[in-house]
Design an enzyme around this catalytic site. Sequence first.
Site, PDB file in Angstrom:
ATOM      1  N   ASP A 214       6.507   3.080   0.906  1.00  0.00           N
ATOM      2  CA  ASP A 214       7.247   1.874   0.563  1.00  0.00           C
ATOM      3  C   ASP A 214       7.422   0.981   1.792  1.00  0.00           C
ATOM      4  O   ASP A 214       7.718   1.463   2.887  1.00  0.00           O
ATOM      5  CB  ASP A 214       8.616   2.287   0.006  1.00  0.00           C
ATOM      6  N   GLU A 282       2.420   0.157   1.077  1.00  0.00           N
ATOM      7  CA  GLU A 282       2.796  -1.112   0.450  1.00  0.00           C
ATOM      8  C   GLU A 282       3.103  -2.127   1.544  1.00  0.00           C
ATOM      9  O   GLU A 282       4.040  -1.952   2.312  1.00  0.00           O
ATOM     10  CB  GLU A 282       4.026  -0.936  -0.436  1.00  0.00           C
TER      11      GLU A 282
END
Length: 550
Positions: A214, A282
């Site tokens: 993330d 990401e």
Amino acid sequence: MNMVNNKMSEAIESRQKDWWRGAVIYQIYPRSFQDSNGDGIGDLLGIAQRLPHVASLGVDAIWISPFFTSPMKDFGYDVSDYCDVDPMFGSLADFDVLIQTAHKLGLKVMIDLVLSHTSDQHAWFQQSRSNKTNDKADWYVWADAKPDGTPPNNWLSIFGGSAWQWDARREQYYLHNFLVSQPDLNFHCPDVQASLLDVAKFWLDRGVDGFRLDTINFYVHDQQLRSNPPLAPELRNATIAPSVNPYNHQEHLYDKNRPENFAFLRKLRAVMEPYGAAAVGEVGDAQRGLEIMGEYTAGDDLMHMCYAFELLSGERPTAQFVSEVFDHVDRVASEGWACWAFSNHDVVRHTSRWDLTPAAQRLFTTMLLCLPGSVCLYQGEELGLPEAEVGFDDLQDPYGIEFWPEFKGRDGCRTPMVWEKSNQSGGFTTGQPWLPVSHDHVNRSVAVQENDPTALVHHYRRAIAFRRSHAALVRGAHDAVQAEGSILYFTRTEGDEVIFCAFNLSAEPAVMDMPAGTWHDIGLELGSAPVAPDGKLHLGPWQPSLKLKA
């Protein structure tokens, strides 16, 4: 003979190690996949129960969004214990069952690691905030106020307002790029890096095959705490934050995207290598996302893949737009590896976002599975689920509550998966679901579509099987991705296999010349158009054409 056998073994080992190249990865949002105990919230045993459906699609891996212990103020992206399962999702023993079930079905398992920040309830932060001299005093990003008491710089939170929160215990500000309850870890502290690498090893030892990382470009901040410069209005876009959010008004040079991040990424890759594990990072950046993707995935000592945002666009992609995206990729990330997606847990489902007809849904699916790179599919995408309508009183997402009604948040794409018409919850739960289930979704459930040979779920299976049957589509090279009117076209090559791909991204018929050579029709099960007697390609509305070179 031994030399030949050794070379074959090396080739097989290389393919196994590179399983992620061209992989199709199915994203599971655990709260909303399957509830196994009737409390209205999905859980790990529920995921294990439904994995046969996922495996039947032909995908290579699953990515599970966070299930770690958490106060759930950001639904698991605020971690209070990296090495345990939140009771609402089950236990570590349940996770072991999930791993075993997935591996028996031939599925790799990737989990979502949130390393840039923790919950303010994490024991690390509780100790760090207690005073300025404890063993973890520098584990988070602390800074003194300016002489007038205001925050140390102009950095903004993606969730609105300043990225700095005053803490009366230390009489300092701490950094939070997201919610106030999500303090950022200090990656300039060696002990922080070492502890996070231990977290990765904990899950690798437990059997995971990789990670979705993330906000990978948020890990490191500028040690000098320099303010970000303004961003010209014409350069702003809503790729990362909604247009109503002033976060888009800055060029984020100093609060993220720092060059010091490379050293940590190399350490993480070194931890993963002995396990044959892979990571997809990401990259959250509206201006330099593709450049950062290229930087983070170049060579063989950084990340394997990066998750690209360009095809999560708000407007339906045209042939020209997709061509420009890949031209950009070829210029700034030619040695990198992208992972493409149309939908995920943070954006409006693409069926609604792009206002797709059933024919357009099929065409975009076929195109996605022919593009260079790897692919992420989001749960329910294979059913063509539209965005669900969630009223303000039912909202759970703090992002939506903050910016309502201009931005309604992410709950509309997070409503429960629909499996059957057995109850009002589509078979997701026997209790009250944590978000309401759309009646329209129930009519598109897995069981309903399985009994309809024309349903979208079968097209997904055919498109994934077509990709897997052609090495050129999985990991092959590509020539320029070009646009001719509404037609997007390119060639994929692996060894002697050469495949020509063309897609009419329009509701109107289109015509183009075929490239020179002898071509055989393939992909007829996907609606591929044959070459006409005049030697040209005549593509109907939303029609592909796929050819194998003789």
